[in-house]
Design a protein around this motif. Structure first.
Motif, short mmCIF file in Angstrom:
data_model
loop_
_atom_site.label_atom_id
_atom_site.label_comp_id
_atom_site.label_asym_id
_atom_site.label_seq_id
_atom_site.Cartn_x
_atom_site.Cartn_y
_atom_site.Cartn_z
N THR A 74 0.83 -1.19 0.00
CA THR A 74 0.00 0.00 0.00
C THR A 74 0.88 1.26 0.00
O THR A 74 0.57 2.23 -0.68
CB THR A 74 -0.93 -0.02 1.23
N GLU A 75 2.00 1.22 0.72
CA GLU A 75 2.90 2.37 0.79
C GLU A 75 3.53 2.65 -0.58
O GLU A 75 3.61 3.81 -1.01
CB GLU A 75 4.00 2.13 1.83
N ASP A 76 4.00 1.61 -1.28
CA ASP A 76 4.59 1.81 -2.61
C ASP A 76 3.54 2.28 -3.61
O ASP A 76 3.81 3.11 -4.47
CB ASP A 76 5.25 0.52 -3.11
N ALA A 77 2.32 1.75 -3.48
CA ALA A 77 1.24 2.18 -4.36
C ALA A 77 0.94 3.67 -4.15
O ALA A 77 0.65 4.40 -5.10
CB ALA A 77 -0.01 1.35 -4.10
N ALA A 78 1.05 4.14 -2.90
CA ALA A 78 0.80 5.55 -2.59
C ALA A 78 1.79 6.45 -3.33
O ALA A 78 1.42 7.51 -3.83
CB ALA A 78 0.88 5.79 -1.09
N VAL A 79 3.06 6.02 -3.43
CA VAL A 79 4.07 6.81 -4.13
C VAL A 79 3.70 6.94 -5.60
O VAL A 79 3.76 8.02 -6.18
CB VAL A 79 5.47 6.16 -3.98
N LEU A 80 3.28 5.82 -6.21
CA LEU A 80 2.89 5.86 -7.62
C LEU A 80 1.64 6.72 -7.82
O LEU A 80 1.55 7.50 -8.77
CB LEU A 80 2.65 4.45 -8.15
N LEU A 81 0.67 6.59 -6.92
CA LEU A 81 -0.55 7.38 -7.04
C LEU A 81 -0.26 8.87 -6.88
O LEU A 81 -0.84 9.70 -7.59
CB LEU A 81 -1.59 6.91 -6.03
N ASP A 82 0.66 9.22 -5.99
CA ASP A 82 1.04 10.63 -5.84
C ASP A 82 1.62 11.17 -7.14
O ASP A 82 1.35 12.31 -7.52
CB ASP A 82 2.04 10.80 -4.70
N ALA A 83 2.38 10.35 -7.85
CA ALA A 83 2.95 10.77 -9.14
C ALA A 83 1.83 11.00 -10.16
O ALA A 83 1.87 11.97 -10.92
CB ALA A 83 3.93 9.72 -9.65
#
Length: 160
Positions: free
Chosen positions: A124-133
């Motif tokens: 979920t944390e790594d997905a958050a980084v991609l979603l922020d991009a």
């Protein structure tokens, strides 16, 4: 009287060789479920209306007292509401997955193949980084929300 509704969602599985030919449920230690069953009223219910695709989304609506034929519009709005997205009547929710694509040399992006529908079980944390991009690309039409590893897209126009 208080009730606990326990749904065995996904329990109907196939026997697996690595579990000695047992299904995951047959293999699992179920002491708590067994203890509850001894004190419970147990039954079966047909929760998916005839002609509708069986799935936890339609079945759970029925268990909660909603007629899936009237209220089911797809998984996306249910997931959006479950993470607190304020859905308006004019909004459309689209559920998106982060995926892993093949990386063959010389193959154009649009011709690549999805090799993993959950991006190798991305955290979920790594997905958050991609979603922020994705959010930083700036769009007024769509709002992106992060669920638990699930990404939701909602907006007043349906286009992807």
């Amino acid at each position: 009287m208080k009730y606990i509704v326990m749904l065995g969602d996904g329990m109907a599985d196939e026997p697996l060789e690595e579990l000695g030919g047992k299904t995951p449920l047959e293999y699992a230690k179920t002491e708590t479920m067994d203890a509850l069953a001894k004190k419970s009223e147990i039954g079966m219910a047909h929760t998916v209306p005839e002609g509708m695709s069986p799935g936890s989304d339609t079945a759970n609506l029925a268990v909660l007292g909603y007629n899936p034929r009237l209220y089911y519009t797809g998984r996306s709005p249910l997931e959006a509401l479950s993470i607190g997205v304020d859905m308006k009547e004019t909004d459309i929710a689209l559920r998106c997955n982060l995926v892993t694509l093949s990386e063959e040399e010389g193959i154009p992006y649009e011709e690549r193949t999805i090799i993993d529908h959950s991006s190798d079980e991305i955290s979920t944390e790594d997905a958050a980084v991609l979603l922020d991009a994705v959010r930083s690309s700036g769009t007024e039409t769509y709002r992106f929300y992060r669920g638990k590893v699930t990404t939701l897209l909602s907006g007043t126009k349906a286009a992807l």
